[in-house]
Structure formats: C-alpha cells, structure tokens
Design a protein around this motif. Structure first.
Motif, PDB file in Angstrom:
ATOM      1  N   ARG A 190       4.759  -2.692  -3.020  1.00  0.00           N
ATOM      2  CA  ARG A 190       4.330  -1.596  -2.123  1.00  0.00           C
ATOM      3  C   ARG A 190       3.279  -0.723  -2.819  1.00  0.00           C
ATOM      4  NH1 ARG A 190       5.171  -3.377   2.581  1.00  0.00           N
ATOM      5  NH2 ARG A 190       3.837  -1.603   3.013  1.00  0.00           N
ATOM      6  N   LEU A 191       3.457  -0.486  -4.112  1.00  0.00           N
ATOM      7  CA  LEU A 191       2.501   0.354  -4.849  1.00  0.00           C
ATOM      8  C   LEU A 191       1.143  -0.329  -4.919  1.00  0.00           C
ATOM      9  CD1 LEU A 191       4.843   1.584  -7.725  1.00  0.00           C
ATOM     10  CD2 LEU A 191       3.970   2.962  -5.819  1.00  0.00           C
ATOM     11  N   ASN A 192       1.167  -1.649  -5.029  1.00  0.00           N
ATOM     12  CA  ASN A 192      -0.085  -2.408  -5.021  1.00  0.00           C
ATOM     13  C   ASN A 192      -0.827  -2.213  -3.713  1.00  0.00           C
ATOM     14  OD1 ASN A 192      -1.085  -3.822  -7.194  1.00  0.00           O
ATOM     15  ND2 ASN A 192       0.471  -5.419  -7.033  1.00  0.00           N
ATOM     16  N   ILE A 193      -0.060  -2.224  -2.619  1.00  0.00           N
ATOM     17  CA  ILE A 193      -0.674  -2.043  -1.302  1.00  0.00           C
ATOM     18  C   ILE A 193      -1.242  -0.630  -1.200  1.00  0.00           C
ATOM     19  CG2 ILE A 193      -0.165  -1.923   1.193  1.00  0.00           C
ATOM     20  CD1 ILE A 193       1.954  -4.203   0.585  1.00  0.00           C
ATOM     21  N   LEU A 194      -0.476   0.332  -1.680  1.00  0.00           N
ATOM     22  CA  LEU A 194      -0.887   1.739  -1.577  1.00  0.00           C
ATOM     23  C   LEU A 194      -2.057   2.076  -2.494  1.00  0.00           C
ATOM     24  CD1 LEU A 194       0.359   4.002   0.113  1.00  0.00           C
ATOM     25  CD2 LEU A 194       1.734   4.638  -1.865  1.00  0.00           C
ATOM     26  N   TYR A 195      -2.059   1.520  -3.682  1.00  0.00           N
ATOM     27  CA  TYR A 195      -3.045   1.948  -4.686  1.00  0.00           C
ATOM     28  C   TYR A 195      -4.018   0.837  -5.104  1.00  0.00           C
ATOM     29  CZ  TYR A 195      -0.275   6.172  -5.024  1.00  0.00           C
ATOM     30  OH  TYR A 195       0.373   7.344  -4.727  1.00  0.00           O
ATOM     31  N   GLY A 196      -4.097  -0.201  -4.300  1.00  0.00           N
ATOM     32  CA  GLY A 196      -5.086  -1.237  -4.598  1.00  0.00           C
ATOM     33  C   GLY A 196      -4.921  -1.856  -5.965  1.00  0.00           C
ATOM     34  N   ASN A 197      -3.841  -2.573  -6.123  1.00  0.00           N
ATOM     35  CA  ASN A 197      -3.597  -3.358  -7.347  1.00  0.00           C
ATOM     36  C   ASN A 197      -3.465  -2.562  -8.632  1.00  0.00           C
ATOM     37  OD1 ASN A 197      -3.514  -5.720  -5.906  1.00  0.00           O
ATOM     38  ND2 ASN A 197      -5.731  -5.974  -5.998  1.00  0.00           N
TER      39      ASN A 197
END
Ligand code: PEP
Length: 249
Positions: A190-197
């Motif tokens: 989810r953090l990847n989705i939110l903060y672009g990898n």
C-alpha cells in the motif's frame, strides 16, 4: 538497508522516580546497541527526567500522544512544539487505545500526523485490525483505510508504521510470524502505491505482546523491521532482550 527500530510504550505506567530507577539500570545495558534505533515513550510526566538522563545515550524519546493545534484553549492537551521542547523526537499517533477509548478517528489521526510533522516530530503511526475484523476477513480493508486516511496529504519522511493487531495488544496473544509478515508485506504494498515505490525505505514495526520469547521469530520476518513493545518494556531485562534480538534463531 533499514535499521531495526525498537520502541517502548509505557502507556500509563511509572512515576518519575520509577522512571529514574529504570533509566539508572538501563543505561549500562546500552553497550553495543548502536545498530538499533531505541525509543522510549514514557508518560508525559516522565519525559523531562528521561530527556535529562538519556541525553548522552543512543536512546531517543517519543510521546504517547499529541494534539493537533499549536496552542490555545485546549485544556489537558499537549502541542507538538511542547514535545519538541521537552526533548521528544517522535510521537506515537493512532494507537488503538486512543482510537478505542478516546474516540480518535482516522481524520483526527491525520490532523495529528500533519501537525506533528510540521513541528518536526517523527511519527510512529499505529494501525491494525480488531479480532472481529480479522475473523470477518477484513484485515486488509482496515489496513488500507487506516493508511489512506491517516496518511492523506502527508509526505513519507520520518514515518514509522506500527502494525498492531488490536487482538494482540496486552492480551499475550502474539501474531504468528506468518500473520505478521503477511500484514507487513501488505502495508508495504500500500505504501508503494501511495508513495510511488518508496516503500522499501519505510520501517514497519510490529506491536502486540512482543516478548523476549517471541521477538527473534518476529524479527526474522522479511518485512518486520522492529517492534513496539508495551508490557515487556516495563522491565529493563525483558526490554533489553528484545532490543538485543537475535536474527538467526
Ligand atoms: C502497545 O501498547 O503498543 C503494545 C503492543 O502493548 P503490548 O506489548 O503490551 O501488547
């Protein structure tokens, strides 16, 4: 490479003299712990003495709560600036006990994170599902909602995520390493989705009945970067055993 992050949440425990006694016994045990970020979150009343006694050590301080306004007529509240002033580096925000007993919503949590970050505090942001939610297969939905609402409009700097399944807090029922790993991997996704990898940079720590007996197994999980420790942090011996977890067990 993420540095392990181990935080003690004392909740509403220890007077000033009890805090001093803990720290007196704690400091000599800190030798060879520079490879771990160690954080102590005593009650507000013990922050000042803790800051004074820990000033030449590798231990940093967190507050267990913070208010989102800068100052004013908010009886009983403590502002982010006051926490910086007393020596805090972090604030714990969104703990399930605050959500449960003090009606803190995702929106309030979000306002607190914004205000604390603006003042320069790091955030230990707690999320996690109840037993009822887990049994209903809603764990990921809850985590997604808490992440998206809690971190809405917030940049990724200086945020530690604490996955704390509510059913494991103070109950002696720890998540299995498989359950912890599954939730942590999902949070990272989810953090990847939110903060672009950028998710690989995030420290995601586990909380919920962490003890000297289970810490090694939990810390062996790929996505578990540390622990938020309640009950077992109240005694120097058990907290230090957790700080000195063994990865290869
Ligand atoms: C906590 O308060 O964040 C916590 C995890 O408590 P305990 O370790 O006692 O379950």
């Amino acid at each position: 490479m993420r540095k392990p992050f181990i935080a003690a949440n004392w909740k509403m425990n220890k007077t000033i003299s009890e805090t001093q006694e803990f720290i007196y016994n704690f400091i000599p045990e800190l030798k060879d712990t520079s490879d771990v970020d160690i954080v102590l979150a005593p009650p507000f009343t013990s922050l000042r003495i803790s800051a004074e006694k820990l000033k030449d050590t590798n231990v940093t301080l967190a507050a267990q709560n913070v208010f989102y306004e800068e100052k004013g007529a908010y009886t009983g509240e403590v502002s982010p600036l006051m926490l910086i002033d007393v020596g805090c580096k972090y604030a714990i925000i969104g703990h399930s006990e605050r959500r449960q007993y003090f009606n803190e919503t995702d929106e309030i949590v979000n306002k607190k994170i914004k205000a604390a970050k603006k003042a320069g505090l790091g955030i230990i942001f707690c999320i996690g599902e109840s037993l009822k939610e887990r049994e209903a297969g809603k764990t990921f939905d809850v985590l997604q909602r808490e992440i998206e609402k809690g971190l809405n409009g917030i940049d990724s700097d200086n945020i530690i995520i604490a996955y704390e399944p509510i059913w494991a807090i103070g109950t002696g029922k720890t998540a299995t390493p498989e359950q912890a790993q599954e939730a942590h991997a999902y949070i990272r996704e989810r953090l990847n989705i939110l903060y672009g990898n950028k998710a690989d940079d995030f420290c995601i720590i586990y909380g919920g009945s962490v003890t000297p007996e289970n810490v090694d197994y939990l810390m062996a999980c790929k996505d578990v970067d540390g622990a938020l420790v309640g009950g077992a942090s109240l005694k120097v011996d058990s907290f230090m055993r957790i700080v000195k977890f063994r990865k290869e067990s």
